[in-house]
Design an enzyme around this catalytic site. Structure first.
Site, PDB file in Angstrom:
ATOM      1  N   GLY A 114      19.301  22.937 -10.037  1.00 11.31           N
ATOM      2  CA  GLY A 114      20.736  23.021 -10.352  1.00 11.31           C
ATOM      3  C   GLY A 114      20.976  22.895 -11.846  1.00 11.31           C
ATOM      4  CB  CYS A 231      22.734  10.957  -7.879  1.00 14.88           C
ATOM      5  SG  CYS A 231      21.136  11.098  -7.095  1.00 14.88           S
TER       6      CYS A 231
END
Ligand SMILES: C[S@@+](CC[C@H](N)C(=O)[O-])C[C@H]1O[C@@H](n2cnc3c(N)ncnc32)[C@H](O)[C@@H]1O
Length: 466
Positions: A114, A231
């Site tokens: 990503g 994250c």
């Protein structure tokens, strides 16, 4: 959601009544997003083309929220590499890194890609992206994603970060460490992160992150920018690891200011009360539509104090410069099929890895990368088979239709799906290799003879027939 009790106790201790909002956020639906591949088109052009509604992401000009029922991975434009499916808050780390055309950028923990594909979009084909993934089984997906987006200036490595130091000591302008972490911000998206979580896992992640940051330090140019992101919410993997890192090495923190993202690193969660950590960004899912992240931007002051002492570990590289004799079948193909501009631009950068031909990114020397475990040493052009050259999927995706001399541009969605399922196309065209497109964008290769185009879309990427 059944959150681990140790996690709840810890977050309640840290966040007091604010933790209720965090726990509630796990019950809310996840946000979906896509990000424009600006190597192929602009965000405005993309949103006009799409058959579904989009809403802009404030911190990323190329990003869009989409409705939860949309299946963006099923649209032919996805297969054209016009966009990448990415959760909107995950777009923030590369915005903080802010790569510019011409930079040398390293994405140390890159799969599934990503952020690598976002970096490449920002590089606009100029400079270098090294996308590294340690876990072999994840590196293949990274490679496919980079190829679908038509990225030509990337090297994909499958290495321990410390193994890169020998080749790229103090070489990069910008480095992203999107670290493996305990994933507390991903519980709602990734059930694996929830079931694997434990206090011990947080500690194990810290050990890995420290090692990765050590390597990043040695790989970054003096004055270069290092963005570290996770994250997860745990202070050990965020504020505290950065506090320890800057107490060991000379770095200045730069504020991460992105529109719409307003939570910051917490001084009270550091061990010694580090005021500057407030320059870092925390993305909290109870405040923003998206998942939880931590992002910090560091600028390296001065050089590494020690010499590069790493030793060469691997046996002699299989990568070798292609000779005129090696290139015979490729040159016949290229002269017939590629425009002179595209073909000549690859000029002196052609290398062989076994039977596969690659164009190394500009400015990269064989000696630099020869010792690395290379998944892709550059743009994969194709494979030499008995007496012929077979162009690759990666080449198809890196080409504009105007750069190929034999093109079949499908206008119809059904035809595009048929091609993506692996069917032959009943279209008459000049004999030989054909670049298949869909509404002006490349999709893959076919080979024409006797009024039919045989399908050369990679078998592993085909849409399964129902
Ligand atoms: C958060 S994910 C990266 C996501 C990726 N940046 C993206 O945006 O698609 C972290 C990656 O680090 C890799 N990893 C795991 N252990 C590692 C280690 N010890 N050193 C470097 N990378 C590691 C994992 O396999 C995983 O792909």
């Amino acid at each position: 959601m059944n959150l681990p009790q140790d996690f709840k106790d810890k977050m309640r201790r840290l966040m007091k009544e604010e933790s209720d909002g965090l726990f509630d956020s796990y019950e809310q639906p996840e946000s979906k997003g896509i990000r424009t591949n600006t190597l192929k088109l602009s965000p405005q052009e993309l949103s006009k083309k799409l058959p579904f509604e989009t809403q802009g992401v404030t911190w990323c000009n190329e990003g869009f929220y989409i409705d939860s029922e949309v299946r963006p991975g099923k649209n032919p434009y996805y297969y054209c590499g016009l966009y990448y499916v990415q959760e909107p808050t995950a777009m923030a780390a590369v915005e903080a890194l802010a790569p510019e055309p011409g930079d040398w950028v390293l994405d140390l923990c890159a799969a599934p890609g990503g952020k690598s594909t976002q970096i490449a979009s920002k590089l606009q084909g100029q400079g270098l992206l090294v996308a590294n993934e340690l876990v072999n089984s994840r590196a293949g997906v990274l490679s496919t994603n980079i190829e679908r987006m038509g990225i030509a200036n990337a090297i994909i490595t499958n290495e321990f970060p410390e193994r890169l130091v020998d080749s790229f000591y103090e070489s990069f302008d910008k480095i992203l460490v999107d670290a493996p972490c305990s994933g507390e911000g991903m519980f709602r998206k990734d059930p694996g992160a929830l079931s694997d979580w434990s206090l011990e896992r947080v500690d194990r992640c810290v050990g890995k992150q420290e090692k990765i940051l050590e390597s990043a330090h040695r790989l970054l140019k003096p004055g270069g920018v290092l963005v570290y992101s996770t994250c997860t919410f745990s202070p050990e993997e965020n504020e505290q690891i950065i506090e320890a890192f800057v107490s060991k090495y000379s770095y200045a923190l730069e504020s991460v200011d992105l529109p719409g993202l307003e939570d910051h690193g917490r001084t009270e969660w550091t061990k010694k009360g580090m005021p500057d950590i407030a320059k870092a960004l925390r993305i909290m899912p109870m405040k923003v539509k998206g998942e939880g992240h931590f992002i910090v931007k560091l600028v390296k002051i001065g050089s590494c104090t020690e010499e590069n002492t790493a030793t060469q570990g691997y046996a002699k590289s299989r990568l070798k410069k292609a000779t005129k004799t090696d290139l015979g079948d490729y040159e016949s193909f290229a002269k017939l099929f590629l425009t002179e501009g595209f073909y000549k631009n690859l000029g002196n950068r052609l290398y062989l890895l076994g039977d596969h031909l690659y164009a190394l990114p500009e400015g990269i020397l064989l000696e630099t990368i020869a010792n690395l475990k290379l998944l892709r040493p550059g743009l994969h052009l194709g494979e030499f088979k008995k007496n012929r050259f077979e162009p690759s999927y990666a080449l198809a995706m890196a080409l504009r239709l105007s750069e190929a001399k034999n093109v079949c541009d499908l206008k119809d969605e059904v035809q595009a799906y048929n091609y993506l399922k692996g069917q032959a196309l009943n279209v008459g065209t000049q004999k030989g290799w054909v670049l298949i497109g869909y509404q002006g964008n490349s999709l893959g290769f076919g080979k024409a003879s006797e009024g039919m185009i045989k399908n050369h879309y990679p078998k592993g990427l085909r849409i399964r027939k129902k």
